[in-house]
Scaffold this motif. Structure first.
Motif, PDB file in Angstrom:
ATOM      1  N   SER A  57       0.828  -1.204   0.000  1.00 37.62           N
ATOM      2  CA  SER A  57       0.000   0.000   0.000  1.00 37.62           C
ATOM      3  C   SER A  57       0.862   1.254   0.000  1.00 37.62           C
ATOM      4  O   SER A  57       0.581   2.222  -0.714  1.00 37.62           O
ATOM      5  N   THR A  58       1.936   1.233   0.796  1.00 28.95           N
ATOM      6  CA  THR A  58       2.823   2.393   0.867  1.00 28.95           C
ATOM      7  C   THR A  58       3.627   2.558  -0.422  1.00 28.95           C
ATOM      8  O   THR A  58       3.705   3.651  -0.985  1.00 28.95           O
ATOM      9  N   LEU A  59       4.205   1.450  -0.894  1.00 38.12           N
ATOM     10  CA  LEU A  59       5.063   1.530  -2.066  1.00 38.12           C
ATOM     11  C   LEU A  59       4.282   1.800  -3.343  1.00 38.12           C
ATOM     12  O   LEU A  59       4.816   2.368  -4.289  1.00 38.12           O
ATOM     13  N   ALA A  60       3.022   1.385  -3.394  1.00 40.00           N
ATOM     14  CA  ALA A  60       2.205   1.645  -4.582  1.00 40.00           C
ATOM     15  C   ALA A  60       2.073   3.143  -4.815  1.00 40.00           C
ATOM     16  O   ALA A  60       2.140   3.616  -5.957  1.00 40.00           O
ATOM     17  N   ALA A  61       1.883   3.913  -3.731  1.00 38.13           N
ATOM     18  CA  ALA A  61       1.798   5.367  -3.855  1.00 38.13           C
ATOM     19  C   ALA A  61       3.138   5.946  -4.296  1.00 38.13           C
ATOM     20  O   ALA A  61       3.198   6.849  -5.141  1.00 38.13           O
ATOM     21  N   HIS A  62       4.245   5.423  -3.737  1.00 41.63           N
ATOM     22  CA  HIS A  62       5.566   5.908  -4.111  1.00 41.63           C
ATOM     23  C   HIS A  62       5.850   5.612  -5.579  1.00 41.63           C
ATOM     24  O   HIS A  62       6.390   6.455  -6.299  1.00 41.63           O
ATOM     25  N   ILE A  63       5.501   4.403  -6.018  1.00 48.78           N
ATOM     26  CA  ILE A  63       5.745   4.014  -7.406  1.00 48.78           C
ATOM     27  C   ILE A  63       4.936   4.890  -8.361  1.00 48.78           C
ATOM     28  O   ILE A  63       5.397   5.230  -9.462  1.00 48.78           O
ATOM     29  N   THR A  64       3.733   5.283  -7.940  1.00 49.28           N
ATOM     30  CA  THR A  64       2.911   6.173  -8.766  1.00 49.28           C
ATOM     31  C   THR A  64       3.629   7.491  -9.026  1.00 49.28           C
ATOM     32  O   THR A  64       3.691   7.985 -10.157  1.00 49.28           O
ATOM     33  N   VAL A  65       4.199   8.079  -7.957  1.00 49.64           N
ATOM     34  CA  VAL A  65       4.943   9.332  -8.099  1.00 49.64           C
ATOM     35  C   VAL A  65       6.166   9.133  -8.981  1.00 49.64           C
ATOM     36  O   VAL A  65       6.485   9.966  -9.844  1.00 49.64           O
ATOM     37  N   VAL A  66       6.867   8.018  -8.782  1.00 48.78           N
ATOM     38  CA  VAL A  66       8.076   7.743  -9.565  1.00 48.78           C
ATOM     39  C   VAL A  66       7.743   7.635 -11.050  1.00 48.78           C
ATOM     40  O   VAL A  66       8.451   8.189 -11.909  1.00 48.78           O
ATOM     41  N   ILE A  67       6.657   6.935 -11.381  1.00 47.73           N
ATOM     42  CA  ILE A  67       6.266   6.780 -12.787  1.00 47.73           C
ATOM     43  C   ILE A  67       5.867   8.124 -13.397  1.00 47.73           C
ATOM     44  O   ILE A  67       6.252   8.457 -14.525  1.00 47.73           O
ATOM     45  N   LEU A  68       5.102   8.933 -12.635  1.00 49.52           N
ATOM     46  CA  LEU A  68       4.678  10.239 -13.144  1.00 49.52           C
ATOM     47  C   LEU A  68       5.861  11.184 -13.319  1.00 49.52           C
ATOM     48  O   LEU A  68       5.833  12.078 -14.171  1.00 49.52           O
ATOM     49  N   PHE A  69       6.904  10.998 -12.523  1.00 45.58           N
ATOM     50  CA  PHE A  69       8.081  11.862 -12.615  1.00 45.58           C
ATOM     51  C   PHE A  69       9.040  11.375 -13.686  1.00 45.58           C
ATOM     52  O   PHE A  69       9.488  12.142 -14.549  1.00 45.58           O
ATOM     53  N   PHE A  70       9.370  10.070 -13.657  1.00 43.31           N
ATOM     54  CA  PHE A  70      10.372   9.547 -14.577  1.00 43.31           C
ATOM     55  C   PHE A  70       9.813   9.302 -15.973  1.00 43.31           C
ATOM     56  O   PHE A  70      10.547   9.424 -16.957  1.00 43.31           O
ATOM     57  N   GLY A  71       8.524   8.919 -16.067  1.00 44.01           N
ATOM     58  CA  GLY A  71       7.938   8.616 -17.365  1.00 44.01           C
ATOM     59  C   GLY A  71       8.090   9.740 -18.370  1.00 44.01           C
ATOM     60  O   GLY A  71       8.665   9.549 -19.460  1.00 44.01           O
ATOM     61  N   PRO A  72       7.605  10.950 -18.053  1.00 40.32           N
ATOM     62  CA  PRO A  72       7.770  12.073 -18.997  1.00 40.32           C
ATOM     63  C   PRO A  72       9.233  12.421 -19.261  1.00 40.32           C
ATOM     64  O   PRO A  72       9.597  12.755 -20.400  1.00 40.32           O
ATOM     65  N   CYS A  73      10.083  12.360 -18.226  1.00 38.17           N
ATOM     66  CA  CYS A  73      11.502  12.680 -18.426  1.00 38.17           C
ATOM     67  C   CYS A  73      12.146  11.725 -19.423  1.00 38.17           C
ATOM     68  O   CYS A  73      12.883  12.146 -20.327  1.00 38.17           O
ATOM     69  N   ILE A  74      11.876  10.430 -19.256  1.00 37.10           N
ATOM     70  CA  ILE A  74      12.459   9.436 -20.148  1.00 37.10           C
ATOM     71  C   ILE A  74      11.914   9.611 -21.558  1.00 37.10           C
ATOM     72  O   ILE A  74      12.651   9.548 -22.553  1.00 37.10           O
ATOM     73  N   PHE A  75      10.596   9.860 -21.673  1.00 39.05           N
ATOM     74  CA  PHE A  75       9.976   9.999 -22.998  1.00 39.05           C
ATOM     75  C   PHE A  75      10.530  11.209 -23.739  1.00 39.05           C
ATOM     76  O   PHE A  75      10.805  11.143 -24.947  1.00 39.05           O
ATOM     77  N   ILE A  76      10.714  12.336 -23.036  1.00 38.53           N
ATOM     78  CA  ILE A  76      11.125  13.577 -23.693  1.00 38.53           C
ATOM     79  C   ILE A  76      12.613  13.599 -23.979  1.00 38.53           C
ATOM     80  O   ILE A  76      13.052  13.999 -25.070  1.00 38.53           O
ATOM     81  N   TYR A  77      13.433  13.155 -23.007  1.00 40.16           N
ATOM     82  CA  TYR A  77      14.867  13.376 -23.120  1.00 40.16           C
ATOM     83  C   TYR A  77      15.656  12.181 -23.630  1.00 40.16           C
ATOM     84  O   TYR A  77      16.790  12.330 -24.075  1.00 40.16           O
ATOM     85  N   VAL A  78      15.091  10.987 -23.558  1.00 39.88           N
ATOM     86  CA  VAL A  78      15.816   9.840 -24.085  1.00 39.88           C
ATOM     87  C   VAL A  78      15.597   9.711 -25.590  1.00 39.88           C
ATOM     88  O   VAL A  78      16.418   9.166 -26.311  1.00 39.88           O
TER      89      VAL A  78
END
Length: 322
Positions: free
Chosen positions: A238-259
């Motif tokens: 339950s705790t990590l699911a929320a953390h993973i959500t933030v990580v995906i929302l943060f890293f997803g756009p960065c990887i898509f735009i800059y990689v």
């Protein structure tokens, strides 16, 4: 170098999020409210962590630093974007554009490493609880924060070294609400293929390596807890699911735009909103409002503040009676 110094572009034109005049006022109110919430929410976290002795632990020390980075990350371009909603001609000077590129990569690079540090803190707390105090000492936490800023600085300086001396002698329209590095690079008066390769290598190594470390640490934590009990597994998930959500929302756009910067898409500027605006507002919600100790500390501070205010008003009431 003579060609480099012959750049005639002194400012860039930002197209913003939308060209629709009807949406400008709505965007102005919406993002102004979001920005105020980001600043006040993260400031509340910093004040709570520093003033409450029960929160003087490695996890909250790192959380306070994350809140500071979030305020910085939301402030490098958001205030100008909000102000631009009220102006028809949106421009930014060449030096202002370079400054935006510098700060976005400084803060995002630093936050990536800081998120890994927070995941490492949770890994030690769950997988090596008997050694937690020794491993996550004050010195270790300070070093982790300093490393995050150092990595961010090295990352942004290397990105700027690809950009600052590029010749800009004609096109100056950036289809975004801030100076996005892939879009600015394409405006240079030369073949930017090599520059884009260097951007991919630089941003790709940092974003993919930190993302892999985060995912790996979460998997190890879940596997470790899974062998203990189903109740502990459910709580950790339950705790990590929320953390993973933030990580995906943060890293997803960065990887898509800059990689993959070779091709820019209209959706890129919408994705940039996630790591410049939405992630800084999600971090206080995910890491704080779901935390029992943090909520108790905030209530304690609010109670103390209200009580002090009432006590200070008592002499005023007595004086008015006399």
């Amino acid at each position: 170098m003579d060609k480099v110094n012959s750049s005639v572009v002194s400012e860039f034109v930002l197209l913003g999020l939308s060209s629709s005049q009807e949406l400008q006022l709505f965007f102005f109110v919406f993002f102004a409210v979001l920005y105020v919430v980001i600043v006040l929410g993260n400031l509340l976290i910093i004040v709570t962590v520093t003033s409450d002795n029960s929160l003087h632990s490695p996890m909250y020390f790192l959380l306070g630093n994350l809140s500071f980075v979030d305020i910085c990350q939301a402030s490098f371009a958001t205030p100008k974007m909000i102000a631009d909603f009220l102006t028809e001609h949106k421009t930014i000077s060449f030096s202002g554009c370079i400054a935006q590129i510098f700060f976005i990569h400084l803060f995002t690079g630093g936050e990536m490493v800081l998120l890994v540090s927070m995941a490492y803190d949770r890994y030690v707390a769950i997988c090596k609880p008997l050694h937690y105090v020794v491993i996550m000492s004050r010195r270790t936490c300070t070093v982790l924060v300093m490393v995050s800023w150092a990595v961010g600085l090295v990352h942004t300086l290397s990105q700027l070294s690809f950009t600052v001396n590029l010749p800009f002698c004609g096109p100056n329209v950036v289809d975004s609400f801030f100076c996005d590095l892939p879009r600015v690079t394409k405006l240079a008066c030369l073949d930017s293929y090599i520059i884009e390769i260097l951007i991919v290598v630089n941003s790709g190594i940092l974003s993919l390596s930190t993302f892999s470390l985060l995912v790996g640490s979460y998997i190890i934590i879940l596997v470790t807890v899974w062998f203990k009990s189903s109740a502990a597994m459910a709580k950790a998930f339950s705790t990590l699911a929320a953390h993973i959500t933030v990580v995906i929302l943060f890293f997803g756009p960065c990887i898509f735009i800059y990689v993959w910067p070779f091709t820019t898409y209209p959706v890129d500027k919408l994705l940039a909103i996630f790591y410049t605006v939405f992630t800084p507002i999600l971090n206080p919600i995910i890491y704080t409002l779901r935390n029992r100790d943090m909520k108790a500390a905030m209530r304690k501070i609010m109670t103390y503040y209200l009580r002090s205010k009432k006590i200070s008003e008592i002499p005023l009431v007595r004086n008015s009676l006399y």
